[in-house]
Design a protein around this motif. Structure first.
Motif, PDB file in Angstrom:
ATOM      1  N   LEU A  51      36.204  43.679  45.838  1.00  0.00           N
ATOM      2  CA  LEU A  51      37.123  43.690  46.610  1.00  0.00           C
ATOM      3  C   LEU A  51      38.482  43.002  45.864  1.00  0.00           C
ATOM      4  CD1 LEU A  51      36.267  42.112  49.661  1.00  0.00           C
ATOM      5  CD2 LEU A  51      38.445  41.762  49.234  1.00  0.00           C
ATOM      6  N   VAL A  52      40.127  43.571  46.347  1.00  0.00           N
ATOM      7  CA  VAL A  52      40.429  43.660  45.610  1.00  0.00           C
ATOM      8  C   VAL A  52      41.624  42.683  47.017  1.00  0.00           C
ATOM      9  CG1 VAL A  52      42.670  44.306  44.688  1.00  0.00           C
ATOM     10  CG2 VAL A  52      39.896  45.873  44.098  1.00  0.00           C
ATOM     11  N   LEU A  53      42.398  41.752  46.466  1.00  0.00           N
ATOM     12  CA  LEU A  53      43.132  41.200  46.887  1.00  0.00           C
ATOM     13  C   LEU A  53      44.515  41.027  47.172  1.00  0.00           C
ATOM     14  CD1 LEU A  53      41.528  38.090  47.851  1.00  0.00           C
ATOM     15  CD2 LEU A  53      41.421  39.889  49.355  1.00  0.00           C
ATOM     16  N   SER A  54      45.573  41.878  47.587  1.00  0.00           N
ATOM     17  CA  SER A  54      46.750  42.213  46.570  1.00  0.00           C
ATOM     18  C   SER A  54      48.159  41.327  47.366  1.00  0.00           C
ATOM     19  CB  SER A  54      47.867  43.524  47.179  1.00  0.00           C
ATOM     20  OG  SER A  54      46.638  44.367  46.681  1.00  0.00           O
ATOM     21  N   PHE A  55      48.283  39.972  46.735  1.00  0.00           N
ATOM     22  CA  PHE A  55      49.165  39.175  46.816  1.00  0.00           C
ATOM     23  C   PHE A  55      50.987  39.713  46.421  1.00  0.00           C
ATOM     24  CE2 PHE A  55      45.336  37.449  46.164  1.00  0.00           C
ATOM     25  CZ  PHE A  55      45.598  36.079  47.132  1.00  0.00           C
ATOM     26  N   SER A  56      51.578  39.084  48.094  1.00  0.00           N
ATOM     27  CA  SER A  56      53.519  38.865  47.939  1.00  0.00           C
ATOM     28  C   SER A  56      53.745  38.018  46.666  1.00  0.00           C
ATOM     29  CB  SER A  56      54.084  39.381  48.971  1.00  0.00           C
ATOM     30  OG  SER A  56      53.893  38.670  49.787  1.00  0.00           O
ATOM     31  N   ASP A  57      54.376  38.406  45.711  1.00  0.00           N
ATOM     32  CA  ASP A  57      55.205  37.162  45.813  1.00  0.00           C
ATOM     33  C   ASP A  57      56.537  37.612  44.769  1.00  0.00           C
ATOM     34  OD1 ASP A  57      54.794  34.077  45.099  1.00  0.00           O
ATOM     35  OD2 ASP A  57      54.813  34.136  42.918  1.00  0.00           O
ATOM     36  N   VAL A  81      26.798  38.669  57.051  1.00  0.00           N
ATOM     37  CA  VAL A  81      25.968  38.179  56.377  1.00  0.00           C
ATOM     38  C   VAL A  81      26.988  38.254  54.595  1.00  0.00           C
ATOM     39  CG1 VAL A  81      23.581  38.071  54.912  1.00  0.00           C
ATOM     40  CG2 VAL A  81      24.050  39.479  57.018  1.00  0.00           C
ATOM     41  N   ALA A  82      27.084  36.581  54.231  1.00  0.00           N
ATOM     42  CA  ALA A  82      27.203  36.170  53.322  1.00  0.00           C
ATOM     43  C   ALA A  82      27.195  37.532  52.627  1.00  0.00           C
ATOM     44  CB  ALA A  82      27.062  34.471  52.788  1.00  0.00           C
ATOM     45  N   ASN A  83      28.069  37.215  51.074  1.00  0.00           N
ATOM     46  CA  ASN A  83      27.975  37.897  50.234  1.00  0.00           C
ATOM     47  C   ASN A  83      28.172  37.500  48.742  1.00  0.00           C
ATOM     48  OD1 ASN A  83      27.788  39.885  47.751  1.00  0.00           O
ATOM     49  ND2 ASN A  83      28.156  41.599  49.652  1.00  0.00           N
ATOM     50  N   ALA A  84      28.045  36.597  48.325  1.00  0.00           N
ATOM     51  CA  ALA A  84      28.018  36.053  47.497  1.00  0.00           C
ATOM     52  C   ALA A  84      28.969  36.726  46.356  1.00  0.00           C
ATOM     53  CB  ALA A  84      27.650  34.865  46.271  1.00  0.00           C
ATOM     54  N   VAL A  85      29.943  35.698  45.521  1.00  0.00           N
ATOM     55  CA  VAL A  85      31.350  36.073  44.728  1.00  0.00           C
ATOM     56  C   VAL A  85      31.087  36.275  43.565  1.00  0.00           C
ATOM     57  CG1 VAL A  85      33.829  35.901  44.282  1.00  0.00           C
ATOM     58  CG2 VAL A  85      33.301  36.408  46.074  1.00  0.00           C
ATOM     59  N   THR A  86      30.515  36.586  42.304  1.00  0.00           N
ATOM     60  CA  THR A  86      29.902  36.246  41.563  1.00  0.00           C
ATOM     61  C   THR A  86      31.020  36.436  40.052  1.00  0.00           C
ATOM     62  OG1 THR A  86      29.487  38.458  40.596  1.00  0.00           O
ATOM     63  CG2 THR A  86      28.095  37.613  41.870  1.00  0.00           C
ATOM     64  N   ASN A  87      32.049  36.802  40.400  1.00  0.00           N
ATOM     65  CA  ASN A  87      33.775  36.467  39.475  1.00  0.00           C
ATOM     66  C   ASN A  87      34.557  36.200  39.992  1.00  0.00           C
ATOM     67  OD1 ASN A  87      33.941  36.035  36.979  1.00  0.00           O
ATOM     68  ND2 ASN A  87      34.896  38.502  36.892  1.00  0.00           N
ATOM     69  N   VAL A  88      35.838  36.166  39.723  1.00  0.00           N
ATOM     70  CA  VAL A  88      37.473  36.236  39.997  1.00  0.00           C
ATOM     71  C   VAL A  88      37.846  36.755  39.036  1.00  0.00           C
ATOM     72  CG1 VAL A  88      38.741  35.335  40.921  1.00  0.00           C
ATOM     73  CG2 VAL A  88      36.900  34.404  42.041  1.00  0.00           C
ATOM     74  N   THR A  89      38.960  38.001  38.874  1.00  0.00           N
ATOM     75  CA  THR A  89      40.286  38.074  38.321  1.00  0.00           C
ATOM     76  C   THR A  89      41.361  37.991  38.848  1.00  0.00           C
ATOM     77  OG1 THR A  89      37.676  39.453  37.221  1.00  0.00           O
ATOM     78  CG2 THR A  89      39.844  40.628  35.918  1.00  0.00           C
ATOM     79  N   VAL A  90      42.095  38.028  38.031  1.00  0.00           N
ATOM     80  CA  VAL A  90      43.258  37.490  38.405  1.00  0.00           C
ATOM     81  C   VAL A  90      44.313  38.957  37.489  1.00  0.00           C
ATOM     82  CG1 VAL A  90      46.065  36.013  38.966  1.00  0.00           C
ATOM     83  CG2 VAL A  90      42.742  35.448  38.773  1.00  0.00           C
ATOM     84  N   GLY A  91      44.919  39.470  38.226  1.00  0.00           N
ATOM     85  CA  GLY A  91      45.737  40.583  37.847  1.00  0.00           C
ATOM     86  C   GLY A  91      47.073  40.214  37.626  1.00  0.00           C
ATOM     87  N   ALA A  92      48.005  39.687  36.794  1.00  0.00           N
ATOM     88  CA  ALA A  92      49.398  38.214  36.955  1.00  0.00           C
ATOM     89  C   ALA A  92      50.355  39.566  37.748  1.00  0.00           C
ATOM     90  CB  ALA A  92      49.474  37.836  35.443  1.00  0.00           C
ATOM     91  N   GLN A  93      50.532  40.714  36.536  1.00  0.00           N
ATOM     92  CA  GLN A  93      51.771  41.652  37.125  1.00  0.00           C
ATOM     93  C   GLN A  93      51.734  42.530  37.970  1.00  0.00           C
ATOM     94  OE1 GLN A  93      52.023  43.252  33.155  1.00  0.00           O
ATOM     95  NE2 GLN A  93      53.481  41.651  32.525  1.00  0.00           N
ATOM     96  N   ALA A  94      49.681  42.776  38.433  1.00  0.00           N
ATOM     97  CA  ALA A  94      50.147  43.442  39.659  1.00  0.00           C
ATOM     98  C   ALA A  94      50.088  43.007  40.877  1.00  0.00           C
ATOM     99  CB  ALA A  94      48.487  44.407  39.071  1.00  0.00           C
ATOM    100  N   LYS A  95      49.598  41.307  40.420  1.00  0.00           N
ATOM    101  CA  LYS A  95      49.040  40.643  41.536  1.00  0.00           C
ATOM    102  C   LYS A  95      48.292  40.927  42.487  1.00  0.00           C
ATOM    103  CE  LYS A  95      54.761  40.780  41.414  1.00  0.00           C
ATOM    104  NZ  LYS A  95      56.060  40.928  42.373  1.00  0.00           N
TER     105      LYS A  95
END
Length: 114
Positions: A51-57, A81-95
């Motif tokens: 699941l990819v979340l994009s941010f403005s900054d 129904v809950a689907n647990a998150v097993t990892n979080v990755t931050v793409g700094a430049q791609a935001k």
């Protein structure tokens, strides 16, 4: 001359021509938090278990591993129904922040994230 730049012995500094100056004034502090993009092509997307979340900054996101959000900081529901998150990755430049889910999502399922 009492208004001149002088050394301790009272000697006046000589006049000087225009000289370039290095500007070391720091840029204003960034006080605007990143905002989740919820419309258009950059809105949240899920493909399989990603699941990819994009941010403005105005700057890049902080990718320092010590500042990475915890897996439990996100609630993902698939068809309610809950689907647990097993990892979080931050793409700094791609935001972007990519959440790896426990179970892959199929095309007919509804997904929400908080």
């Amino acid at each position: 001359d009492a208004n001149a730049i002088q050394d301790a012995a009272g000697n006046d500094a000589a006049s000087f021509a225009a000289t370039a100056v290095t500007n070391n004034t720091p840029a204003p502090a960034d006080t605007t938090p990143p905002q989740l993009i919820i419309t258009g092509d950059s809105r949240p997307k899920v493909t399989g278990n990603q699941l990819v979340l994009s941010f403005s900054d105005t700057g890049n996101l902080d990718a320092d591993a010590g500042h990475k959000p915890a897996n439990g900081a996100f609630t993902v529901l698939v068809n309610g129904v809950a689907n647990a998150v097993t990892n979080v990755t931050v793409g700094a430049q791609a935001k972007t922040v990519t959440l790896t889910l426990t179970t892959a999502v199929t095309s007919d399922q509804t997904v929400t994230v908080a």
